[in-house]
Design an enzyme around this catalytic site. Structure first.
Site, PDB file in Angstrom:
ATOM      1  NE  ARG A  49       1.409   2.452  14.450  1.00 20.05           N
ATOM      2  CZ  ARG A  49       2.074   1.196  14.703  1.00 20.05           C
ATOM      3  NH1 ARG A  49       3.057   0.958  13.514  1.00 20.05           N
ATOM      4  NH2 ARG A  49       2.230   0.237  15.596  1.00 20.05           N
ATOM      5  CE1 TYR A 101       3.052  26.176   5.717  1.00 19.94           C
ATOM      6  CE2 TYR A 101       3.714  23.854   6.173  1.00 19.94           C
ATOM      7  CZ  TYR A 101       3.344  25.126   6.528  1.00 19.94           C
ATOM      8  OH  TYR A 101       2.521  24.644   7.621  1.00 19.94           O
ATOM      9  CG  ASP A 173       3.692  21.646  -0.868  1.00 19.50           C
ATOM     10  OD1 ASP A 173       2.236  21.704  -1.192  1.00 19.50           O
ATOM     11  OD2 ASP A 173       4.150  21.729   0.331  1.00 19.50           O
ATOM     12  CE  LYS A 198      -3.261  24.876   4.698  1.00 18.70           C
ATOM     13  NZ  LYS A 198      -2.278  23.725   5.369  1.00 18.70           N
TER      14      LYS A 198
END
Ligand SMILES: Cc1ncc(COP(=O)(O)O)c(C=O)c1O
Length: 383
Positions: A49, A101, A173, A198
């Protein structure tokens, strides 16, 4: 295509971190499918983690490709956004681009505003947005360039200068552009965020996100968020993303070449209401795009000026553009925002920001572009 170091972009994409592979001689590092590590190991790992060799290999590569010192990887782009926003406290102000977004907007509106984070939205293509930064002195300035789905181009250097003057942190972004096409840190931004789902990975087979920075303080905050909020990716997704990013330059060259050709075809031959593509001279921020982007990337947004029924009929009859959310993979996709990504936004609100019923967003893949063009011609001929 140097990103600030002596080796080229492609060399760094392929070789970063190779000193880190253990003593087996494996050319490609393995997937470290382990949740925990024995205490006292040389890599300083304790529990996945908060770190894993696959994360570290990807961190180093993405930092280098973004021209920055550090990157922290997350389970998704939204996890990366959450990590940054989680550093805010009640009363803090964010100034954001009004076309951010949708999930960024939702995260602010439905999660963080409940905890007292304030967000004001402005159109960052207008100089007035820079005045708002000077007057409101926000903790964070949140922009995207190009934006989704309207492909507005924001002047990253100008926003960063305005933010520096009042001590605000600028987040860009960079998902729609990719590290190959645009490097916000080199343009003065403090944080560059990627949905690696992406173009970074480019093969539509893994989710991921990253935050890149030159600031040690922000690197520490991101590592804390990864561990404290449980935002880490899986080692296998990190491995897939590292594999994908090695070919980013050649993919982005082809996405950009196909995107431009596809956009020119639509503008010149189909003559819809408008075509938006960063490197079309008709783009309202064409000059800024030319200055800050190395290629136009692969997204083309078109308002066909058709009725809702005709637009849907057109989209459904495309052969090489399955209707799907997401973008940035080697395969072409298309999205009809009004019935898909923005379906929950009231029609009036949508139309006010330019998301009409006849708007279609194409994610142009790396197929033979003439086949993609022919596909559009024949779908339009069927109407
Ligand atoms: C611009 C932008 N940022 C962030 C995200 C979120 O990324 P993810 O889907 O990996 O959580 C997306 C996803 O579409 C996006 O388009």
């Amino acid at each position: 295509m140097s990103g600030g170091s002596e080796e080229g972009f492609e060399t760094r994409a392929i070789h970063t971190g190779h000193d880190y592979v253990d003593g087996t001689g494996a050319v490609i590092p393995p997937v470290y499918l382990t949740s925990t590590f024995e205490y006292g190991n040389a890599g300083g790992f304790d529990y996945t983690r908060s770190g894993n060799p696959n994360f570290r290999l990807l961190d180093r590569t993405l930092a280098s490709l973004e021209g920055g010192k550090f990157a922290t990887v997350f389970a998704s782009g939204v996890s990366a956004i959450t990590a940054i926003v989680s550093t805010l406290k009640s009363g803090d102000l964010v100034i954001a681009e009004e076309n951010v977004y949708g999930c960024t907007f939702r995260l602010f509106a439905q999660v963080f505003e409940k905890f007292g984070v304030r967000v004001n939205y402005y159109d960052f293509t207008q100089p007035a947005a820079l005045e708002r930064i000077a007057e409101e002195k926000p903790v964070l300035v949140w922009i995207e360039s190009p934006t989704n789905p309207l492909l507005k181009i924001i002047d990253i250097s100008a926003v960063s200068q305005a933010a520096d003057a009042v001590g605000s942190t600028v987040v860009v972004d960079n998902t729609f552009a990719s590290s190959y096409v645009q490097r916000p840190l080199e343009l003065g931004a403090h944080l560059s965020l990627l949905s690696t789902t992406k173009y970074t990975n480019g093969h539509s087979d893994a989710l991921g996100g990253a935050v890149c920075t030159n600031s040690e303080e922000w690197r520490d905050k991101m590592i804390f968020a990864q561990k404290a909020l449980g935002l880490q990716p899986s080692p296998f997704d990190a491995w897939l993303t590292l594999r994908g990013v090695k070919t980013q330059s050649i993919r982005m060259e082809r996405h950009s070449a196909n995107g431009l050709r596809f956009a020119e075809f639509l503008e010149q031959e189909v003559k819809p209401k408008y075509v938006r593509y960063p490197l079309l001279p008709s783009h309202p921020q064409y000059e800024i795009a030319k200055r800050q982007m190395n290629g136009g990337s692969g997204i083309v947004t078109v308002d066909f000026g058709l009725s809702l029924e005709k637009t849907l009929q057109f989209v459904e009859s495309l052969q090489y553009f399955p209707k799907a959310e997401s973008l940035g993979g080697i395969e072409s996709l298309c999205c009809h925002p009004a019935s898909m990504t923005h379906a929950s936004v009231p029609k009036e609100t949508r139309e006010k920001v330019g998301i009409s019923d006849s708007l279609v967003r194409f994610s142009v893949g790396i197929e033979t572009v003439e086949d993609l063009i022919e596909d559009v011609r024949s779908a339009l001929a069927k109407l």
